[in-house]
Design an enzyme around this catalytic site. Structure first.
Site, PDB file in Angstrom:
ATOM      1  CE  LYS A 141       0.301 -12.889  15.132  1.00 21.31           C
ATOM      2  NZ  LYS A 141       1.231 -13.883  14.601  1.00 21.31           N
TER       3      LYS A 141
ATOM      4  CG  HIS B 132      -4.867 -13.577  11.536  1.00 18.78           C
ATOM      5  ND1 HIS B 132      -4.098 -12.602  12.116  1.00 18.78           N
ATOM      6  CD2 HIS B 132      -4.003 -14.551  11.187  1.00 18.78           C
ATOM      7  CE1 HIS B 132      -2.836 -12.960  12.097  1.00 18.78           C
ATOM      8  NE2 HIS B 132      -2.751 -14.160  11.537  1.00 18.78           N
TER       9      HIS B 132
ATOM     10  N   GLY C 217       6.466 -14.809   9.998  1.00 18.57           N
ATOM     11  CA  GLY C 217       5.810 -14.594   8.702  1.00 18.57           C
ATOM     12  C   GLY C 217       5.796 -13.116   8.319  1.00 18.57           C
ATOM     13  CE1 TYR C 218       4.185 -12.286   3.060  1.00 17.63           C
ATOM     14  CE2 TYR C 218       2.941 -14.054   4.104  1.00 17.63           C
ATOM     15  CZ  TYR C 218       3.617 -13.555   3.014  1.00 17.63           C
ATOM     16  OH  TYR C 218       3.753 -14.307   1.874  1.00 17.63           O
ATOM     17  CG  ASP C 219       3.335 -11.529  12.838  1.00 19.54           C
ATOM     18  OD1 ASP C 219       2.224 -11.426  12.300  1.00 19.54           O
ATOM     19  OD2 ASP C 219       3.597 -12.373  13.711  1.00 19.54           O
TER      20      ASP C 219
ATOM     21  CG  ASP D 147      -4.430 -22.796   5.063  1.00 16.48           C
ATOM     22  OD1 ASP D 147      -3.245 -23.092   5.332  1.00 16.48           O
ATOM     23  OD2 ASP D 147      -4.777 -22.414   3.924  1.00 16.48           O
TER      24      ASP D 147
ATOM     25  CG  ASN E 202       4.490 -22.445  11.212  1.00 16.17           C
ATOM     26  OD1 ASN E 202       5.115 -22.116  12.215  1.00 16.17           O
ATOM     27  ND2 ASN E 202       4.312 -21.637  10.191  1.00 16.17           N
TER      28      ASN E 202
HETATM   29  P1  IMP Z   1      -0.360 -21.338   6.585  1.00 16.43           P
HETATM   30  O1  IMP Z   1      -0.632 -21.834   5.207  1.00 16.43           O
HETATM   31  O2  IMP Z   1      -1.595 -21.228   7.409  1.00 16.43           O
HETATM   32  O3  IMP Z   1       0.743 -22.080   7.269  1.00 16.43           O
HETATM   33  O4  IMP Z   1       0.154 -19.852   6.515  1.00 16.43           O
HETATM   34  C1  IMP Z   1       0.604 -19.283   5.334  1.00 16.43           C
HETATM   35  C2  IMP Z   1       1.700 -18.296   5.570  1.00 16.43           C
HETATM   36  O5  IMP Z   1       1.097 -17.102   6.048  1.00 16.43           O
HETATM   37  C3  IMP Z   1       2.758 -18.660   6.579  1.00 16.43           C
HETATM   38  O6  IMP Z   1       3.829 -19.317   6.026  1.00 16.43           O
HETATM   39  C4  IMP Z   1       3.205 -17.310   7.079  1.00 16.43           C
HETATM   40  O7  IMP Z   1       4.180 -16.781   6.235  1.00 16.43           O
HETATM   41  C5  IMP Z   1       1.948 -16.488   6.950  1.00 16.43           C
HETATM   42  N1  IMP Z   1       1.271 -16.392   8.226  1.00 16.43           N
HETATM   43  C6  IMP Z   1       0.374 -17.260   8.778  1.00 16.43           C
HETATM   44  N2  IMP Z   1      -0.035 -16.796   9.965  1.00 16.43           N
HETATM   45  C7  IMP Z   1       0.613 -15.627  10.167  1.00 16.43           C
HETATM   46  C8  IMP Z   1       0.605 -14.697  11.248  1.00 16.43           C
HETATM   47  O8  IMP Z   1      -0.074 -14.826  12.264  1.00 16.43           O
HETATM   48  N3  IMP Z   1       1.402 -13.623  11.065  1.00 16.43           N
HETATM   49  C9  IMP Z   1       2.173 -13.420   9.978  1.00 16.43           C
HETATM   50  N4  IMP Z   1       2.233 -14.271   8.968  1.00 16.43           N
HETATM   51  C10 IMP Z   1       1.448 -15.367   9.061  1.00 16.43           C
END
Ligand code: IMP
Length: 205
Positions: free
Chosen positions: A178, A183, A155-157, A73, A13
């Site tokens: 940020k 996290h 993502g959800y930012d 993750d 990603n």
């Molecule tokens: P992943 O499985 O770690 O790739 O993340 C799961 C999902 O969480 C991603 O597809 C994003 O939609 C969301 N996500 C992960 N990191 C962030 C972040 O830093 N901000 C907002 N959404 C996030």
């Protein structure tokens, strides 16, 4: 004396990769990040926890490249939804769902709810060819906004407002702002501390 230790970044990603590169930039003299090979498909996230999924990704990249690998993750846990979407955050609105579709589903599920508390958690891992595995976790508490705000981040930012901030959503902050609270910033800075011994050893060899 050799150069910085090389690590392959397991994430496919690009949004996450850019955050991680910025977080680890202060260590550039000791830690060099290499992109994952283009021809390697995405690693299926079949684990039931963030830790399992992060390890799955890093182990595959370490094995494929012979380099130590970094992976993370991340999940968003919403109290009023019993901790959902959690480990399923990427596919909340279905397999292969877009960021916009996931945000739309979350906004719909949260409509009319007064308890809007939520937290992001990242598990960051390093896996070495000798089998050593180091883990670190980071979280940030906040709340889910009623309307998306801001055009940065991913993502959800746009719907996440951290409690420790100044009222802006993550998507209204610069990457630097940020990462200082996030996290992912917390998890990778802690992982870097745990890696320190190995980085010194490599730089001194
Ligand atoms: P992943 O499985 O770690 O790739 O993340 C799961 C999902 O969480 C991603 O597809 C994003 O939609 C969301 N996500 C992960 N990191 C962030 C972040 O830093 N901000 C907002 N959404 C996030």
């Amino acid at each position: 004396m050799s150069g910085p230790a090389r690590f392959v970044l397991a994430t496919a990603n690009p949004d996450k990769a850019r955050d991680i590169e910025a977080i680890l930039a202060p260590l550039a003299d000791r830690l060099e990040l290499v992109d994952r090979p283009d021809d390697l498909g995405e690693v299926e996230e079949t684990g039931e926890t963030l830790e399992e999924n992060a390890l799955l990704k890093a182990r595959v990249l370490c094995q494929a490249t012979g380099l130590p690998a970094l992976a993370d993750d991340t999940g968003l846990e919403v109290d009023a939804l019993g901790g959902a979407p959690g480990v399923y955050s990427a596919r909340y609105a279905g397999e292969g769902a877009s960021y916009a579709a996931n945000v739309a589903k979350l906004s719909a599920e949260m409509e009319g709810r007064s308890d809007r508390r939520a937290r992001f958690t990242t598990v960051a891992v390093a896996v070495f060819p000798d089998g050593t595995e180091l883990l670190a976790s980071g979280s940030v508490a906040g709340r889910i906004l009623e309307e998306p705000r801001g055009g940065n981040g991913f993502g959800y930012d746009p719907v996440f407002c951290p409690d420790e901030g100044d009222g802006r959503s993550f998507a209204e902050m610069s990457r630097k702002e940020k990462n200082a609270l996030s996290h992912r910033g917390r998890a990778f800075r802690l992982l870097a501390e745990r890696l320190a011994g190995r980085l010194e050893a490599s730089a001194g060899s």
